[in-house]
Design an enzyme around this catalytic site. Structure first.
Site, PDB file in Angstrom:
ATOM      1  CG  ASP A  10     -10.320  51.255  -8.023  1.00  0.00           C
ATOM      2  OD1 ASP A  10      -9.892  50.078  -8.102  1.00  0.00           O
ATOM      3  OD2 ASP A  10     -10.119  52.108  -8.912  1.00  0.00           O
ATOM      4  CG  ASP A  12      -4.630  50.061 -10.422  1.00  0.00           C
ATOM      5  OD1 ASP A  12      -3.574  50.324  -9.827  1.00  0.00           O
ATOM      6  OD2 ASP A  12      -4.934  48.906 -10.786  1.00  0.00           O
ATOM      7  CB  ILE A  48     -11.468  45.774 -17.676  1.00  0.00           C
ATOM      8  CG1 ILE A  48     -12.568  46.800 -17.991  1.00  0.00           C
ATOM      9  CG2 ILE A  48     -11.747  44.433 -18.328  1.00  0.00           C
ATOM     10  CD1 ILE A  48     -13.963  46.422 -17.514  1.00  0.00           C
ATOM     11  NE  ARG A  50      -2.385  40.429 -14.996  1.00  0.00           N
ATOM     12  CZ  ARG A  50      -1.772  39.708 -14.047  1.00  0.00           C
ATOM     13  NH1 ARG A  50      -1.260  38.523 -14.330  1.00  0.00           N
ATOM     14  NH2 ARG A  50      -1.685  40.169 -12.814  1.00  0.00           N
TER      15      ARG A  50
HETATM   16  C1  G6P Z   1      -7.163  47.557 -12.264  1.00  0.00           C
HETATM   17  C2  G6P Z   1      -6.841  48.452 -13.428  1.00  0.00           C
HETATM   18  C3  G6P Z   1      -6.937  47.713 -14.735  1.00  0.00           C
HETATM   19  C4  G6P Z   1      -6.124  46.416 -14.678  1.00  0.00           C
HETATM   20  C5  G6P Z   1      -6.629  45.549 -13.556  1.00  0.00           C
HETATM   21  C6  G6P Z   1      -5.870  44.219 -13.422  1.00  0.00           C
HETATM   22  O1  G6P Z   1      -8.529  47.390 -12.226  1.00  0.00           O
HETATM   23  O2  G6P Z   1      -7.729  49.563 -13.462  1.00  0.00           O
HETATM   24  O3  G6P Z   1      -6.467  48.545 -15.771  1.00  0.00           O
HETATM   25  O4  G6P Z   1      -6.211  45.713 -15.899  1.00  0.00           O
HETATM   26  O5  G6P Z   1      -6.512  46.288 -12.342  1.00  0.00           O
HETATM   27  O6  G6P Z   1      -4.556  44.467 -13.014  1.00  0.00           O
HETATM   28  P1  G6P Z   1      -3.429  43.354 -12.915  1.00  0.00           P
HETATM   29  O7  G6P Z   1      -2.351  44.054 -12.127  1.00  0.00           O
HETATM   30  O8  G6P Z   1      -4.002  42.176 -12.190  1.00  0.00           O
HETATM   31  O9  G6P Z   1      -3.041  42.992 -14.307  1.00  0.00           O
HETATM   32 MG    MG Z   2      -9.569  52.317 -10.871  1.00  0.00          MG
END
Ligand code: G6P
Ligand code: MG
Length: 213
Positions: A10, A12, A48, A50
């Site tokens: 993963d 983030d 999760i 967006r």
């Molecule tokens: C990751 C993060 C989430 C975020 C998601 C979508 O999974 O942990 O917190 O909402 O990515 O990210 P984005 O950059 O597409 O909005």
């Molecule tokens: Mg993560």
């Protein structure tokens, strides 16, 4: 020798701490809608996607939103997030991340990235580690986000490795659930009381030891 043939990371919260930037952008969006937002709530949003995150936030709002309004709010949050990540650099790599990637490479395993973030390619570029991955899932091609196994299964398929031969690395409860339902070994980054479904939990990638899993 590792018993695995691929490691799928993963992004983030595992390789870089973008969770803080997501937090800042969601907090200002939530407050613009009169919704209280704090670090504890932000924990529920880790991993999760967006629109799923926006739905969780707006569930606490007193009003209802049309699909168009929701898309506009998601765009607003994303523009703010992109502004926040525009100054990221290799100094934003979490401790142990590059060493872990290099150790997997040295051991001859394939390396994948399974992030539901549509900003993942930008973040990898800013961190300067794009070329360390054999395959990066494009989040725009994923229909069901974590905890569904789709994203980890797609990474394994594209890497040409059976799910049972993959080690997945995740910091979020939803992410660990995604790895487990894909039939992979789950290495959690965080706290064992939180990541209860993980096979092994370590505090950070500084404790990553491929041969011990
Ligand atoms: C990751 C993060 C989430 C975020 C998601 C979508 O999974 O942990 O917190 O909402 O990515 O990210 P984005 O950059 O597409 O909005
Ligand atoms: Mg993560």
């Amino acid at each position: 020798m590792s018993r695995f043939k691929a490691v799928i990371f993963d992004l983030d919260g595992v390789i870089t701490d973008t969770a803080h930037y997501h937090y800042l952008a969601w907090k200002s969006l939530a407050e613009s809608q009169g919704v209280h937002f704090d670090q504890a709530f932000n924990e529920n949003l880790k991993g999760i996607d967006r629109m799923g995150s926006l739905d969780l936030i707006l569930a606490s709002s007193s009003r209802t939103y049309t699909p168009q309004e929701k898309l506009a709010l998601a765009d607003e949050k994303n523009l703010h997030y992109q502004e926040l990540i525009s100054t990221m650099s290799s100094s934003d790599l979490l401790p142990g991340a590059v060493n872990a990637l290099n150790a997997v490479r040295r051991a001859g395993l394939r390396i994948g990235l399974a992030s539901v973030s549509k900003n993942a390619f930008t973040v990898l570029g800013r961190l300067g580690i794009t070329d360390k991955f054999d395959y990066v899932v494009d989040a725009a091609t994923i229909v069901r986000g974590k905890p569904d196994p789709e994203i980890f299964l797609k990474a394994a398929r594209e890497l040409g490795v059976a799910p049972a031969d993959c080690l997945g690395v995740e910091d979020a409860v939803a992410g660990v659930a995604s790895i487990k339902s894909a039939g992979m070994f789950a290495l959690g980054i965080g706290h064992p009381f939180v990541l209860t479904e993980a096979d092994v939990v370590i505090t950070s990638l500084t404790d990553f030891n491929l041969e011990s899993y």
